[in-house]
Design an enzyme around this catalytic site. Structure first.
Site, PDB file in Angstrom:
ATOM      1  CE  LYS A 179      -0.861   0.504   4.992  1.00 10.08           C
ATOM      2  NZ  LYS A 179      -0.237   1.816   5.185  1.00 10.08           N
ATOM      3  CB  THR A 180       4.010   2.287   1.701  1.00 13.27           C
ATOM      4  OG1 THR A 180       3.508   1.971   2.996  1.00 13.27           O
ATOM      5  CG2 THR A 180       4.839   3.555   1.780  1.00 13.27           C
ATOM      6  CG  ASP A 236      -1.429   4.870   5.099  1.00 17.62           C
ATOM      7  OD1 ASP A 236      -2.163   3.906   4.793  1.00 17.62           O
ATOM      8  OD2 ASP A 236      -0.228   4.737   5.406  1.00 17.62           O
ATOM      9  CD  GLU A 237      -2.074   1.952   8.619  1.00 14.82           C
ATOM     10  OE1 GLU A 237      -3.097   1.272   8.763  1.00 14.82           O
ATOM     11  OE2 GLU A 237      -0.949   1.460   8.459  1.00 14.82           O
ATOM     12  CD  GLN A 260      -3.244  -5.129   8.460  1.00 12.55           C
ATOM     13  OE1 GLN A 260      -2.199  -4.991   9.116  1.00 12.55           O
ATOM     14  NE2 GLN A 260      -3.250  -4.981   7.144  1.00 12.55           N
ATOM     15  NE  ARG A 308       1.557  -7.997  10.972  1.00  7.23           N
ATOM     16  CZ  ARG A 308       1.262  -7.179   9.971  1.00  7.23           C
ATOM     17  NH1 ARG A 308       2.105  -6.219   9.637  1.00  7.23           N
ATOM     18  NH2 ARG A 308       0.145  -7.321   9.283  1.00  7.23           N
TER      19      ARG A 308
END
Length: 720
Positions: free
Chosen positions: A31-32, A218-219, A249, A600
């Protein structure tokens, strides 16, 4: 800039510029990269002015990474983009125009200690008792109110019939008045006052709505109400709002994040396009399938399925241990084995757990096996303030000449002994060559107030009693006396904050340490206990610049990745937390936390649990978490196969077979055959939910009492 490196969905997200857009970016989906390429595409390929772009994220680290990547793609033009955190954006707006709502543009921003200082003054001004209205508790209530955009007036109106909250409303009003008089804002005010400014001043609101033609957030799943209102206000004119996030998330509901912001985006913007980034570039297919099988159980989510081209990989390692000590030993031995056989560095390994108190047994196992480690997101167990404070009392009881221990706790909890008084005591001690404790025993020649002398006299009497007790009491009972007589835990309970509750849990875990010491100690003495802890916490020989194993909570791990991940203590009542048993929304957030933990892992994932565990000073029998039951059984490689996956998972039992929460059960009261999911009442522990059973023994989660095992051969349970 080469867009051909993007996959099909990433490219669609980059090229979709006009209109509202929701990018559902799964874990490890890049996504970044999409955000930075989207901004660069707008500037370099479409000729959009960087002055008209606003990009917001949550942390300074993420914002700096975004700036660096965009600069690499577009050069100096990146400097003209408004890019940063919510709070840095608000500071820029307020520095220009906060004078319109009665503040000076050179306002200062108070940190937590500054805030507490002001709160204490306001408590006094309101004629309230600080021991009843704890500053930390009041500050938490005010912070929550500001997150909901509730000013003092609205707060007072809402809680007019609530005695305690109405008093806090009075403090809130005084607090805001003092801040304004000092031309100061606190951290929560930055967003709160920006929204107030935009609502009050049409010209300023119109300026920023027109200026920010393209907004990216973002987020987005982590936004709270005030952040949601701010973003929707700024994007009102152009509606070129792109939000990026993953509802799977969303794990910060406990601090105000509202998952409905991302779930309801299409309701807020009916013309919105949704693009899903489902290709994962991080984890193996086995790990992703395991994570997907867990998160699919949630109902409050947008449907998506992570996939990857990384087909090769080990099965998920499921390991059952006898207790937390053997669990820690197993994890340490596996790290050592893989380090040796696979030539891995220690930084390849991470151990994740639900609560900070769990780290203690893991730390001890790593120390015992000489495995360097570092804790992120929290202090090492024996370095935590509350643990060091209580240990200082024990040290002083053992050795009254320990000036370091005395200085640490002479005013902890607070007893009115300030720095000036302590300096005078130290001066006397230096003059006479005595210890600080000896001086405190006789303050006749020390120039301190009568009030301080009285307070120190009580302190000395208490320490004297501990000195006497250590000769006749086991260490565990002495520890109990210290925590009771100092009122340390009562003070934390009065704060009534998440941080205070976490500290109480750590002190209960300290009692677990003492219990284990007493079980194996050759001499059950305070001296031997202090010596054993001193060796356990002596980690100075580990060089943190070298390789180390990472330890952190599952919450702290979000956004990170490791080749090998251990998820430890995956047991009912710990993960998921027992607090979630009665609340489906909390249970779904716990499940999202499990999903975050599993994703993770890049190459190898371990999930461990124990048959019994001593935690918070209590020994409990444990069962595997329902999240383990929810993972497809063929994905596991286990040390105890018969415990993997019954045909019907616990989730299905809860969700479909039983009507949890329905009052009119058909079962007769007092019957012995009670099903999992039933609500029951116990004479001592009150109302609870049955979460497991074996014969006549029922495992029950009681409200406010934790998990208990009840044998109905001897105790009658009432179904409700």
């Amino acid at each position: 800039m080469n867009l051909s490196t993007l996959n099909e969905n990433q490219l669609s997200a980059v090229e979709k510029v006009e209109g509202p857009l929701l990018i559902l970016a799964g874990a490890g989906s890049g996504k970044t990269r999409v955000i930075t390429y989207r901004i660069a595409h707008m500037i370099k390929n479409l000729g959009i002015s960087p002055f008209s772009i606003l990009a917001i994220t949550f942390t300074n680290k993420a914002a700096n990474e975004m700036k660096e990547r965009v600069t690499d793609l577009v050069g100096d033009q990146a400097r003209d983009i408004w890019m940063g955190t919510f709070h840095s954006l608000c500071v820029r707006i307020l520095r220009r125009d906060i004078d319109k709502i009665g503040y000076g543009n050179s306002f200062v921003i108070y940190d937590t200690q500054d805030q507490l200082s002001v709160i204490k003054d306001c408590v006094k001004e309101a004629n309230l008792r600080e021991d009843t209205f704890k500053p930390n508790s009041i500050l938490s209530a005010i912070s929550n109110a500001k997150d909901k955009l509730m000013g003092p007036k609205e707060f007072e109106e809402r809680y007019v019939s609530d005695f305690r909250m109405s008093k806090i409303a009075k403090v809130y009003k005084l607090y805001q008045k003092r801040l304004k008089n000092n031309n100061a804002l606190d951290f929560d005010d930055l967003i709160f006052k920006t929204v107030e400014l935009l609502r009050a001043e049409e010209g300023i609101r119109d300026f920023y709505q027109r200026k920010f033609k393209y907004i990216m957030v973002d987020e987005y799943q982590d936004t709270n109400y005030s952040q949601y209102v701010l973003i929707n206000t700024l994007s009102k004119y152009h509606e070129n709002l792109c939000v990026v996030g993953d509802d799977d998330q969303s794990i910060y509901g406990w601090r105000g994040a509202d998952i409905s912001n991302i779930l309801d985006f299409e309701k807020d913007y009916p013309s919105a396009e949704v693009i899903k980034l489902e290709r994962n570039y991080r984890s193996t297919e086995i790990i992703l399938n395991g994570a997907n099988s867990v998160i699919d159980r949630n109902t409050g989510r947008k449907k998506k399925q992570l996939w990857t081209d990384i087909k090769e990989g080990e099965k998920i390692k499921l390991h059952k241990s006898i207790d937390e000590k053997t669990e820690g030993q197993y994890i340490a031995s596996e790290i050592i084995r893989r380090q040796r056989e696979e030539k891995r560095g220690l930084k390849d390994f991470a151990i994740l757990y639900r609560t900070n108190a769990q780290s203690r047994a893991l730390e001890e196992a790593l120390v015992k096996n000489s495995v360097p480690y570092k804790i992120f997101g929290s202090l090492k167990f024996y370095d935590r303030k509350e643990v060091k404070d209580i240990m200082a009392y024990l040290r002083l009881a053992h050795n009254p000449l320990d000036d370091v221990a005395l200085k640490r706790i002479v005013n902890v909890p607070k007893r009115g002994v300030g720095l000036k008084s302590l300096e005078k005591i130290e001066e006397r001690a230096m003059m006479t060559g005595e210890s600080l404790y000896s001086v405190i025993l006789d303050l006749s020649d020390v120039d301190v107030s009568t009030k301080v002398k009285s307070s120190l006299g009580k302190f000395a009497n208490m320490i004297n009693s501990f000195i006497d007790m250590k000769e006749i009491l086991p260490v565990s009972q002495l520890l109990d006396k210290v925590m009771d007589n100092t009122l340390y835990i009562k003070e934390l309970e009065a704060e009534d904050t998440d941080e205070a509750r976490s500290r109480i849990e750590n002190l209960k875990e300290l009692r677990t340490v003492v219990m284990e010491f007493e079980e194996k100690a050759q001499e059950n003495t305070l001296e031997e206990f202090l010596g054993s802890v001193s060796l356990m916490s002596d980690l100075d020989n580990f060089n943190e610049s070298e390789q180390f194993v990472t330890l952190m909570t599952l919450h702290s791990a979000k956004g990170l990745e490791f080749p090998v991940v251990f998820m430890a203590g995956v047991e009912e009542g710990i993960f998921p937390s027992s607090r979630a048993f009665m609340d489906e929304n909390q249970m779904e957030e716990e499940r999202r936390l499990c999903y975050v933990g599993m994703t993770r892992a890049k190459e190898v994932l371990y999930i461990t649990y124990a048959s019994e565990r001593t935690l918070y000073g209590k020994r409990n029998f444990s069962r595997a978490s329902r999240f383990i039951d929810e993972v497809d059984s063929e994905l596991f490689e286990a040390n105890i196969k018969e415990e993997i996956m019954k045909p019907e998972s616990l989730y299905e039992k809860y969700k479909n077979k039983y009507k949890i929460g329905v009052e009119d059960r058909t079962k007769e009261k007092g019957q012995s055959d009670i099903n999992v999911g039933a609500k029951v009442k116990h004479g001592k522990f009150g109302v609870g939910m049955v979460v497991g059973k074996s014969g006549t023994i029922y495992t029950i989660a009681f409200e406010g009492k934790g998990i208990k095992q009840i044998d109905t051969t001897f105790v009658k349970l009432e179904t409700i």
